[in-house]
Design a protein around this motif. Structure first.
Motif, short mmCIF file in Angstrom:
data_model
loop_
_atom_site.label_atom_id
_atom_site.label_comp_id
_atom_site.label_asym_id
_atom_site.label_seq_id
_atom_site.Cartn_x
_atom_site.Cartn_y
_atom_site.Cartn_z
N PRO A 212 -1.24 8.08 -2.82
CA PRO A 212 -1.87 6.98 -2.11
C PRO A 212 -3.38 6.97 -2.34
CG PRO A 212 -0.87 8.55 -0.56
CD PRO A 212 -0.67 9.08 -1.93
N GLY A 213 -3.94 5.79 -2.40
CA GLY A 213 -5.38 5.69 -2.60
C GLY A 213 -6.16 5.62 -1.31
N HIS A 214 -5.50 5.11 -0.28
CA HIS A 214 -6.22 4.89 0.97
C HIS A 214 -6.59 6.19 1.66
CE1 HIS A 214 -7.18 3.37 4.96
NE2 HIS A 214 -7.29 2.17 4.41
N VAL B 122 -5.36 -2.59 -18.68
CA VAL B 122 -3.94 -2.98 -18.72
C VAL B 122 -3.70 -4.13 -17.76
CG1 VAL B 122 -3.18 -0.59 -19.20
CG2 VAL B 122 -3.16 -1.45 -16.85
N SER B 123 -2.58 -4.80 -18.00
CA SER B 123 -2.13 -5.79 -17.02
C SER B 123 -0.66 -5.54 -16.75
CB SER B 123 -2.32 -7.21 -17.53
OG SER B 123 -1.63 -8.10 -16.66
N ASN B 124 -0.35 -5.37 -15.51
CA ASN B 124 1.05 -5.19 -15.14
C ASN B 124 1.78 -6.52 -15.11
OD1 ASN B 124 1.18 -2.27 -14.60
ND2 ASN B 124 -0.43 -2.81 -13.13
N VAL B 125 0.99 -7.59 -15.15
CA VAL B 125 1.58 -8.92 -15.15
C VAL B 125 1.97 -9.31 -16.57
CG1 VAL B 125 1.19 -11.38 -14.67
CG2 VAL B 125 0.36 -9.63 -13.06
N ASP C 295 -5.67 -9.04 -16.52
CA ASP C 295 -5.35 -10.48 -16.64
C ASP C 295 -6.23 -11.33 -15.73
OD1 ASP C 295 -3.19 -10.90 -14.02
OD2 ASP C 295 -3.46 -8.88 -14.84
N LEU C 296 -6.87 -10.73 -14.79
CA LEU C 296 -7.66 -11.52 -13.83
C LEU C 296 -9.13 -11.64 -14.20
CD1 LEU C 296 -6.20 -10.37 -10.38
CD2 LEU C 296 -5.57 -12.35 -11.77
N MET D 121 0.84 -1.19 0.00
CA MET D 121 0.00 0.00 0.00
C MET D 121 0.88 1.25 0.00
SD MET D 121 -3.24 0.78 2.41
CE MET D 121 -2.43 0.97 3.99
N THR E 240 -6.76 -1.81 -14.23
CA THR E 240 -5.65 -2.75 -14.01
C THR E 240 -6.17 -4.14 -13.72
OG1 THR E 240 -5.60 -2.18 -11.70
CG2 THR E 240 -3.94 -1.15 -13.09
N LYS E 241 -5.22 -5.05 -13.68
CA LYS E 241 -5.51 -6.48 -13.43
C LYS E 241 -6.43 -7.06 -14.50
CE LYS E 241 -5.04 -5.94 -8.41
NZ LYS E 241 -5.58 -6.31 -7.10
N1 GTP Z 1 -2.68 -9.68 -11.33
C1 GTP Z 1 -2.39 -8.41 -11.31
N2 GTP Z 1 -2.06 -7.85 -10.13
C2 GTP Z 1 -1.77 -6.54 -10.13
C3 GTP Z 1 -1.82 -5.76 -11.28
N3 GTP Z 1 -1.50 -4.46 -10.94
C4 GTP Z 1 -1.27 -4.46 -9.58
N4 GTP Z 1 -1.43 -5.72 -9.11
C5 GTP Z 1 -1.29 -6.11 -7.71
O1 GTP Z 1 -2.28 -5.43 -6.95
C6 GTP Z 1 -1.80 -5.10 -5.65
C7 GTP Z 1 -1.95 -3.61 -5.40
O2 GTP Z 1 -1.15 -2.85 -6.26
P1 GTP Z 1 -0.65 -1.36 -5.92
O3 GTP Z 1 0.15 -0.89 -7.07
O4 GTP Z 1 -0.05 -1.28 -4.57
O5 GTP Z 1 -2.04 -0.65 -5.87
P2 GTP Z 1 -2.32 0.92 -5.56
O6 GTP Z 1 -3.54 1.28 -6.28
O7 GTP Z 1 -1.11 1.74 -5.78
O8 GTP Z 1 -2.65 0.91 -4.01
P3 GTP Z 1 -2.50 2.15 -3.01
O9 GTP Z 1 -1.20 2.76 -3.25
O10 GTP Z 1 -2.65 1.58 -1.65
O11 GTP Z 1 -3.61 3.07 -3.35
C8 GTP Z 1 -0.33 -5.55 -5.66
O12 GTP Z 1 -0.27 -6.78 -5.00
C9 GTP Z 1 0.03 -5.68 -7.11
O13 GTP Z 1 0.98 -6.70 -7.36
C10 GTP Z 1 -2.17 -6.37 -12.50
O14 GTP Z 1 -2.26 -5.77 -13.58
N5 GTP Z 1 -2.46 -7.70 -12.48
#
Ligand code: GTP
Ligand code: MG
Length: 594
Positions: free
Chosen positions: A24-26, A111-114, A80-81, A1, A77-78
């Motif tokens: 930060p998002g929180h 997008v997918s960061n993975v 891929d999920l 976080m 994001t994510k």
């Molecule tokens: N599978 C997958 N997991 C992701 C992806 N992007 C981020 N994650 C996971 O999601 C979780 C949160 O990612 P962060 O980048 O910390 O998210 P954030 O929005 O910055 O969160 P805060 O800073 O708390 O607001 C982490 O465990 C990352 O590995 C994605 O594209 N795919």
């Protein structure tokens, strides 16, 4: 976080460079988000494709609507999920969610960061956005809110921030605000790259070795030399959030986020806003700040920290441009302050500070308002209430008095405490307000009792016959008084309602006269006075006590206090053993001093 701000460069093949600010998002770290957000031109709203938008997403969008965001991109994001259909569903949800916000109509990019899917499309969208953003004002005086300050070994103090306007060059003399301390720029960096100059919109690190790092904190501003004066009083254009209207008062304690600073203060309106529209307001801060015209700030409630709205800095309060700010005339401002004080009288000094006018100006305004009958002075000490508040309290008092007169017409009226209870004031305040009404002839006052102006007590038949019997003089001594104590005792024992109060009323109205324990009826006293006058008019040299006693036909026991009473009311004057009429004493040339 993410706890605090993060910064990174984003390079494009044509040499274009963007500075990325990660916030930060929180909710708990909202203050850090607020410190980074003002520098943002292009918003990347990152939403988890699995979860979709959350409550915090809405708050961030509300905040950003008051800042400098020019373009927005929604990033899912994510990806891929979730499958393609789910992406469509969540994309539609986010689009709906963003209607009416800064991100309305923004492109949605999964997008997918993975897997790296969508990252190139995202970069292309970012490029399109940044090149279309109108440039910031590079020739305006430099203004760099400091979001970090640290000391670098061998270099000394370095501050970083987003250059909001202007240009900074190596060698420039800047000023650290609000301290107002000069600071020479030794070197400059943009994301670790040494530069000779940096322009508005850049993320910069400025090396200012002459300043001790311990004296700098987040929220300070590195600004052009002698261009900005720190102030605690500003005029702003405030736009409330619709949800926050109910939380706003004419003077609302607030927490203001401006640049990277967070400051407590009060937001003061001429009138409490009733609509979510931009209004001019005065912002009084607990610490001085510097700002340029158009600086944007976020206003939150002091506690709890609900978002109230956004504000734009217009002028320092002392430099109000009258065409921009609809200033109320001073009379109206003073009137508003008195009115807002309700039933609590307010002193001229407090009116002056409330209306933000000089005391002599307030005094002149108050005099006009009193003259026009819009406000009313209350004595001892002189303070003011609005005419409406005064009428309201007077109506309550008069209602009480009217009821009391009807219920107990033999009574003189009400005590101060009774009136105080009716107008919900302390006794001390009630007595001041009653005095003002009495002065205006709107209430009567007799023997510590308050009544309606034309009220005279009247006795019941039973009470009248009680006094008739009790006070009937004996025929051999028609001028002899009754004993007050004896009458009071008889009154207490008689089964006649209110007769004891009636006795006090008769004394207060002068129908009965109490001299020590002696209680005379007014007719007896008038008769006694006529007899004394008769004797003294025929004896220019005066008469003795025993001569007068004989005339009155009473005992010495009654005559002595009665004659002393005549002395005390200025009817007679005593000279050794003799008494003369005071009025004729002067005329007859006797040596009498008044
Ligand atoms: N599978 C997958 N997991 C992701 C992806 N992007 C981020 N994650 C996971 O999601 C979780 C949160 O990612 P962060 O980048 O910390 O998210 P954030 O929005 O910055 O969160 P805060 O800073 O708390 O607001 C982490 O465990 C990352 O590995 C994605 O594209 N795919
Ligand atoms: Mg993060």
């Amino acid at each position: 976080m993410t706890l605090d701000l993060g910064f990174a460069p984003l390079h494009f093949s044509d040499g274009t460079e963007a500075g990325v600010i990660d916030v930060p998002g929180h909710e708990r770290f909202l203050h850090n988000m607020l410190a980074g957000a003002p520098g943002i031109d292009v918003l990347l709203l990152v939403v988890d494709a699995v979860e979709g938008p959350r409550a915090q997403t809405r708050e961030h969008l509300q905040i950003l609507s008051f800042l400098n965001v020019q373009r927005s991109i929604i990033v899912l994001t994510k990806s891929d999920l979730v499958d393609a259909d789910a992406i469509e569903v969540v994309a539609a949800r986010v689009r709906d969610f963003c209607v009416g916000t800064v991100a309305a109509g923004a492109p949605v990019i999964p997008v997918s960061n993975v897997t790296g899917a969508g990252i190139d499309e995202l970069k292309a969208a970012i490029y399109d956005a940044i090149v279309s953003v109108p440039p910031r004002r590079v020739d305006a005086p430099a203004f760099l809110p400091v979001d970090r300050a640290f000391a670098l070994h061998g270099h000394g103090t370095v501050v970083t921030g987003t250059l909001m306007q202007g240009t900074i060059k190596t060698g420039d003399l800047l000023e650290l605000q609000p301290a107002g301390v000069g600071a020479r720029v030794r070197s400059l960096q943009i994301f670790g790259r040494k530069v000779k100059s940096a322009e508005a919109g850049s993320r910069v690190a400025v090396n200012i070795p002459s300043i001790d790092v311990a004296s700098i904190k987040r929220g300070d501003v590195l600004a052009a030399h002698h261009e900005f004066d720190a102030t605690t009083e500003l005029i702003v254009e405030f736009t409330p959030l619709p949800d926050a209207l109910a939380l706003l008062h004419r003077r609302t304690p607030v927490r203001v986020h401006i640049g990277a600073a967070e400051i407590e203060g009060r937001l003061v309106f001429k009138e409490r806003p009733m609509e979510a529209r931009a209004v001019a307001a005065r912002l009084l801060l607990s610490r001085p700040i510097v700002a340029y015209r158009g600086s944007r700030m976020i206003v939150r409630r002091l506690s709890p920290k609900d978002l109230l709205g956004g504000a734009i800095f217009l002028e320092r309060s002392t430099l109000v441009a009258s065409d921009r700010i609809p200033e109320l005339p001073d009379d109206e401002a003073c009137f508003e302050i008195v009115k807002a004080s309700g039933q609590t009288p307010i002193a001229a000094k407090a009116v002056a500070s409330g209306a933000n006018v000089r005391e002599d100006v307030a005094a002149a305004c108050i005099a006009r308002l009193v003259q026009d009958g819009r406000i009313v002075a209350i004595p001892k000490p002189v303070e003011y209430v609005s005419r409406a508040a005064d009428d309201e309290a007077l109506a309550l008092a008069q209602r009480l008095l009217g009821e009391r007169h009807e219920r107990a017409p033999w009574r003189l009226g009400c005590s101060t405490s009774e009136v105080a209870a009716a107008i919900a004031a302390t006794d001390a305040l009630a007595v001041r307000r009653l005095a003002a009404w009495h002065e205006d002839g709107r209430v009567g006052h007799r023997a510590r009792y308050w009544c309606l102006p034309d009220f005279t007590p009247s006795l019941s038949k039973e009470q009248l016959s009680f006094f008739e019997t009790t006070l009937r003089p004996t025929s051999d001594a028609p001028l002899s008084p009754a004993s007050y104590d004896a009458v009071a005792l008889a009154a207490d024992r008689a089964r006649v309602a209110g007769v004891r109060e009636a006795l006090e009323s008769l004394i207060a109205t002068g129908a009965l006269v109490r001299i020590g324990d002696d209680l005379y009826r007014r007719v007896q006293l008038t008769r006694a006075q006529a007899l004394v006058a008769g004797v003294l008019q025929n004896n220019a040299g005066g008469a003795t006590m025993s001569q007068l006693r004989e005339t009155l036909g009473t005992s010495r026991k009654y005559a002595l206090p009665l004659l002393e009473h005549f002395d005390s009311i200025g009817f007679t004057i005593r000279d050794g053993d003799l008494r003369r009429l005071r009025s004729t004493a002067g005329k007859s040339g006797a040596q009498v001093q008044n």
